[in-house]
Design an enzyme around this catalytic site. Structure first.
Site, PDB file in Angstrom:
ATOM      1  N   ARG A 108       0.844  -1.193   0.000  1.00 28.81           N
ATOM      2  CA  ARG A 108       0.000   0.000   0.000  1.00 28.81           C
ATOM      3  C   ARG A 108       0.875   1.237   0.000  1.00 28.81           C
ATOM      4  O   ARG A 108       1.810   1.338   0.810  1.00 28.81           O
ATOM      5  CB  ARG A 108      -0.911   0.010   1.235  1.00 28.81           C
ATOM      6  CG  ARG A 108      -2.017   1.047   1.180  1.00 28.81           C
ATOM      7  CD  ARG A 108      -2.758   1.165   2.506  1.00 28.81           C
ATOM      8  NE  ARG A 108      -2.031   1.980   3.462  1.00 28.81           N
ATOM      9  CZ  ARG A 108      -2.516   2.339   4.659  1.00 28.81           C
ATOM     10  NH1 ARG A 108      -3.718   1.914   5.044  1.00 28.81           N
ATOM     11  NH2 ARG A 108      -1.806   3.084   5.475  1.00 28.81           N
ATOM     12  N   TYR A 133      -3.019  11.311   6.185  1.00 27.80           N
ATOM     13  CA  TYR A 133      -3.227   9.939   6.640  1.00 27.80           C
ATOM     14  C   TYR A 133      -2.145   9.010   6.073  1.00 27.80           C
ATOM     15  O   TYR A 133      -1.799   9.079   4.899  1.00 27.80           O
ATOM     16  CB  TYR A 133      -4.607   9.409   6.212  1.00 27.80           C
ATOM     17  CG  TYR A 133      -4.743   7.956   6.541  1.00 27.80           C
ATOM     18  CD1 TYR A 133      -4.931   7.553   7.862  1.00 27.80           C
ATOM     19  CD2 TYR A 133      -4.592   6.972   5.570  1.00 27.80           C
ATOM     20  CE1 TYR A 133      -4.991   6.216   8.189  1.00 27.80           C
ATOM     21  CE2 TYR A 133      -4.661   5.631   5.885  1.00 27.80           C
ATOM     22  CZ  TYR A 133      -4.852   5.261   7.202  1.00 27.80           C
ATOM     23  OH  TYR A 133      -4.889   3.934   7.522  1.00 27.80           O
ATOM     24  N   ASP A 148      -5.182   3.867   0.260  1.00 26.87           N
ATOM     25  CA  ASP A 148      -6.279   4.146   1.186  1.00 26.87           C
ATOM     26  C   ASP A 148      -6.612   5.634   1.155  1.00 26.87           C
ATOM     27  O   ASP A 148      -5.795   6.472   1.538  1.00 26.87           O
ATOM     28  CB  ASP A 148      -5.863   3.726   2.599  1.00 26.87           C
ATOM     29  CG  ASP A 148      -6.997   3.817   3.598  1.00 26.87           C
ATOM     30  OD1 ASP A 148      -8.096   4.276   3.223  1.00 26.87           O
ATOM     31  OD2 ASP A 148      -6.793   3.431   4.766  1.00 26.87           O
ATOM     32  N   HIS A 160      -9.131   6.847   2.898  1.00 32.12           N
ATOM     33  CA  HIS A 160      -9.605   7.055   4.267  1.00 32.12           C
ATOM     34  C   HIS A 160     -10.867   7.908   4.316  1.00 32.12           C
ATOM     35  O   HIS A 160     -11.056   8.739   5.204  1.00 32.12           O
ATOM     36  CB  HIS A 160      -8.505   7.640   5.157  1.00 32.12           C
ATOM     37  CG  HIS A 160      -8.400   6.944   6.485  1.00 32.12           C
ATOM     38  ND1 HIS A 160      -8.576   7.575   7.684  1.00 32.12           N
ATOM     39  CD2 HIS A 160      -8.144   5.640   6.780  1.00 32.12           C
ATOM     40  CE1 HIS A 160      -8.434   6.708   8.662  1.00 32.12           C
ATOM     41  NE2 HIS A 160      -8.166   5.521   8.142  1.00 32.12           N
ATOM     42  N   GLU A 190      -9.034   1.753  -1.403  1.00 27.51           N
ATOM     43  CA  GLU A 190      -9.680   1.487  -0.117  1.00 27.51           C
ATOM     44  C   GLU A 190     -10.382   2.718   0.439  1.00 27.51           C
ATOM     45  O   GLU A 190      -9.849   3.835   0.372  1.00 27.51           O
ATOM     46  CB  GLU A 190      -8.620   1.001   0.886  1.00 27.51           C
ATOM     47  CG  GLU A 190      -9.149   0.738   2.267  1.00 27.51           C
ATOM     48  CD  GLU A 190      -8.039   0.447   3.252  1.00 27.51           C
ATOM     49  OE1 GLU A 190      -8.334   0.510   4.469  1.00 27.51           O
ATOM     50  OE2 GLU A 190      -6.903   0.159   2.843  1.00 27.51           O
ATOM     51  N   GLU A 212     -13.687  -1.645   7.157  1.00 26.62           N
ATOM     52  CA  GLU A 212     -12.951  -1.786   8.410  1.00 26.62           C
ATOM     53  C   GLU A 212     -13.745  -1.263   9.596  1.00 26.62           C
ATOM     54  O   GLU A 212     -13.486  -1.656  10.735  1.00 26.62           O
ATOM     55  CB  GLU A 212     -11.586  -1.108   8.337  1.00 26.62           C
ATOM     56  CG  GLU A 212     -11.611   0.403   8.231  1.00 26.62           C
ATOM     57  CD  GLU A 212     -10.224   0.988   8.046  1.00 26.62           C
ATOM     58  OE1 GLU A 212      -9.889   1.935   8.779  1.00 26.62           O
ATOM     59  OE2 GLU A 212      -9.475   0.498   7.187  1.00 26.62           O
ATOM     60  N   ARG A 214     -13.487  -5.500   4.275  1.00 27.83           N
ATOM     61  CA  ARG A 214     -12.279  -5.405   5.104  1.00 27.83           C
ATOM     62  C   ARG A 214     -12.568  -5.476   6.609  1.00 27.83           C
ATOM     63  O   ARG A 214     -11.795  -4.985   7.424  1.00 27.83           O
ATOM     64  CB  ARG A 214     -11.536  -4.107   4.767  1.00 27.83           C
ATOM     65  CG  ARG A 214     -11.135  -4.006   3.297  1.00 27.83           C
ATOM     66  CD  ARG A 214      -9.995  -3.031   3.085  1.00 27.83           C
ATOM     67  NE  ARG A 214      -8.816  -3.426   3.804  1.00 27.83           N
ATOM     68  CZ  ARG A 214      -8.396  -2.852   4.916  1.00 27.83           C
ATOM     69  NH1 ARG A 214      -9.040  -1.847   5.468  1.00 27.83           N
ATOM     70  NH2 ARG A 214      -7.298  -3.294   5.520  1.00 27.83           N
ATOM     71  N   GLU A 241      -4.100  -7.215   5.394  1.00 23.53           N
ATOM     72  CA  GLU A 241      -3.264  -6.063   5.740  1.00 23.53           C
ATOM     73  C   GLU A 241      -2.314  -6.475   6.860  1.00 23.53           C
ATOM     74  O   GLU A 241      -2.717  -7.095   7.837  1.00 23.53           O
ATOM     75  CB  GLU A 241      -4.138  -4.899   6.187  1.00 23.53           C
ATOM     76  CG  GLU A 241      -3.356  -3.642   6.535  1.00 23.53           C
ATOM     77  CD  GLU A 241      -4.251  -2.489   6.944  1.00 23.53           C
ATOM     78  OE1 GLU A 241      -3.789  -1.347   6.910  1.00 23.53           O
ATOM     79  OE2 GLU A 241      -5.427  -2.736   7.312  1.00 23.53           O
ATOM     80  N   TRP A 285     -11.457  12.106   9.066  1.00 25.94           N
ATOM     81  CA  TRP A 285     -10.040  11.760   9.197  1.00 25.94           C
ATOM     82  C   TRP A 285      -9.765  10.417   8.549  1.00 25.94           C
ATOM     83  O   TRP A 285      -8.789  10.240   7.874  1.00 25.94           O
ATOM     84  CB  TRP A 285      -9.623  11.675  10.678  1.00 25.94           C
ATOM     85  CG  TRP A 285      -8.168  11.317  10.786  1.00 25.94           C
ATOM     86  CD1 TRP A 285      -7.096  12.154  10.551  1.00 25.94           C
ATOM     87  CD2 TRP A 285      -7.602  10.040  11.094  1.00 25.94           C
ATOM     88  NE1 TRP A 285      -5.912  11.464  10.716  1.00 25.94           N
ATOM     89  CE2 TRP A 285      -6.197  10.166  11.039  1.00 25.94           C
ATOM     90  CE3 TRP A 285      -8.147   8.799  11.391  1.00 25.94           C
ATOM     91  CZ2 TRP A 285      -5.339   9.104  11.304  1.00 25.94           C
ATOM     92  CZ3 TRP A 285      -7.295   7.745  11.648  1.00 25.94           C
ATOM     93  CH2 TRP A 285      -5.906   7.892  11.610  1.00 25.94           C
TER      94      TRP A 285
END
Length: 405
Positions: free
Chosen positions: A147, A159, A212, A214, A238, A264, A285, A341, A405
């Protein structure tokens, strides 16, 4: 086999972890991870005040009934705190069952679907050159998937990178409050494609790359990003957008063919249901710690398999090695497993508290066959690392508006 005692520990060997130890009447014990980053003591309180008293004397073998008892019996059943508590108990009960059966847990789930677990690691950096350098180092170590995350130039915190390479505790100083990051979607969209362009120019297309977002951009902005990244053939993008409004992924899916991953923050199968059955995502995820333990993760995998969706469990550093080992067993079993991950092997402090064995060979993670989950917890070592209040950062736009965030 009745449950005699349940202990709850919170320690900080570099990061805060919530550990549950379920002990049966014959002394057999199992371990579970109940960490919710930045809200650890809320899980501890939920466990000690509301879960533990209800389980003493129950049969540790009745994993499914205990899961349903803790979920349906609470009425207020959803949410990160309650599900993390259920997850920790569930992992510990599977650990006990494996030890009593003298088998690794993956055999109790149905056996192996593969010889090892494909993982991806994080190549981060404050500049594109630094990220590319870290990517090259991981390729030399044998990783097949990486990643990429890079700090945005002239931005305060991005991030995947830490300002001045400090950790969260250092960023918060002596007065623990959430550190604040700054965000500009325009700068991000104009910058990130160059990172992947240079990565492909240097290392070609045999290495799998992912990224990602985020959840920091809107569906149409994410569609634009997907189009910009399509030439670089990512394994997946992601958390491109937030998941509260799941139809955002419908918009994104219709605009780009880049593979999508999210989940996630999902706590139950119901959080993922629409995305999976509409095939708006390619990877789900959800982690064992945040999604209901192995009992719930197995159910999620079976449902996802009906719609060509693979599993890619969350593996951030705020999930303890107990969660990693639970994932190892789940990943070896799940027929529709995609990728795990992996943040690397633990620090000396973490490995003093948690004893486990994993080994990476040619991009695959392996573990020794041990009864149960194959991990132990040193209570005395944990005492050397007391809990430290800490928070994840918050994020603001350049005009001060609070953002994701």
């Amino acid at each position: 086999m009745k449950i005699k005692e349940i202990k709850v520990f919170v320690c900080c060997p570099g990061r805060n972890f919530v550990t549950v130890k379920v002990i049966t009447e014959d002394g057999t014990y199992g371990l579970g991870d109940g960490t919710v980053n930045g809200r650890e003591l809320a899980v501890v309180s939920y466990l000690e005040e509301h879960v533990v008293p209800c389980l003493i004397g129950k049969d540790a073998h009745q994993i499914e009934d205990i899961w349903q008892y803790l979920y349906k019996g609470a009425y207020w059943q959803n949410g990160a705190i309650s599900i993390a508590a259920i997850s920790a108990i569930d992992m510990a009960l599977w650990d006990i069952k494996g030890k009593l059966a003298k088998m690794p847990v993956y055999l109790l789930l149905g056996g192996k679907s593969r010889k090892g677990v494909t993982v991806y690691v994080h190549a981060n950096g404050e500049t594109i050159d630094e990220v590319i350098g870290n990517l090259g180092a991981y390729i030399k170590q044998g990783y097949k998937a990486v990643r990429l995350q890079c700090a945005l130039p002239n931005s305060k915190g991005t991030y995947g990178t830490m300002e001045g390479k400090k950790n969260y505790y250092e960023l918060q100083g002596n007065r623990p409050l959430p550190p604040e990051n700054e965000w500009s979607t325009t700068k991000y969209l104009n910058f990130i494609p160059e990172l992947f362009k240079k990565a492909r120019e240097k290392f070609g297309y045999e290495i799998e790359l992912c990224h990602d977002v985020h959840s920091r951009i809107t569906p149409i902005e994410a569609a634009r990003l997907g189009k910009l990244l399509e030439p670089y053939q990512l394994l997946f993008l992601e958390d491109a957008v937030t998941t509260e409004n799941q139809e955002g992924y419908k918009i994104l899916r219709e605009q780009t063919h880049i593979p999508l991953a999210t989940g996630e923050k999902f706590n139950t199968l119901w959080d993922a249901k629409e995305m999976i059955q509409n095939q708006w995502i390619d990877y789900v995820r959800t982690a064992a710690t945040h999604g209901g333990g192995l009992t719930a993760l197995r159910r999620l995998a079976d449902f996802a398999s009906l719609y060509h969706v693979r599993t890619a469990p969350h593996g951030a550093p705020d999930l303890s090695p107990i969660c990693l080992m639970a994932h190892m067993h789940f990943n070896l079993w799940a027929p529709n497993f995609g990728i795990q991950e992996f943040v690397g092997f633990g620090t000396p402090e973490i490995n003093e508290v948690f004893q486990y064995q994993v080994e990476m060979k040619e991009g695959l993670l392996y573990m020794d066959d041990q009864p149960g989950l194959g991990i132990d917890f040193d209570e005395e070592a944990a005492k050397k690392h007391p809990y430290k209040r800490s928070y994840l950062p918050v994020n603001r736009l350049e005009d001060g508006t609070l953002w994701n965030w």
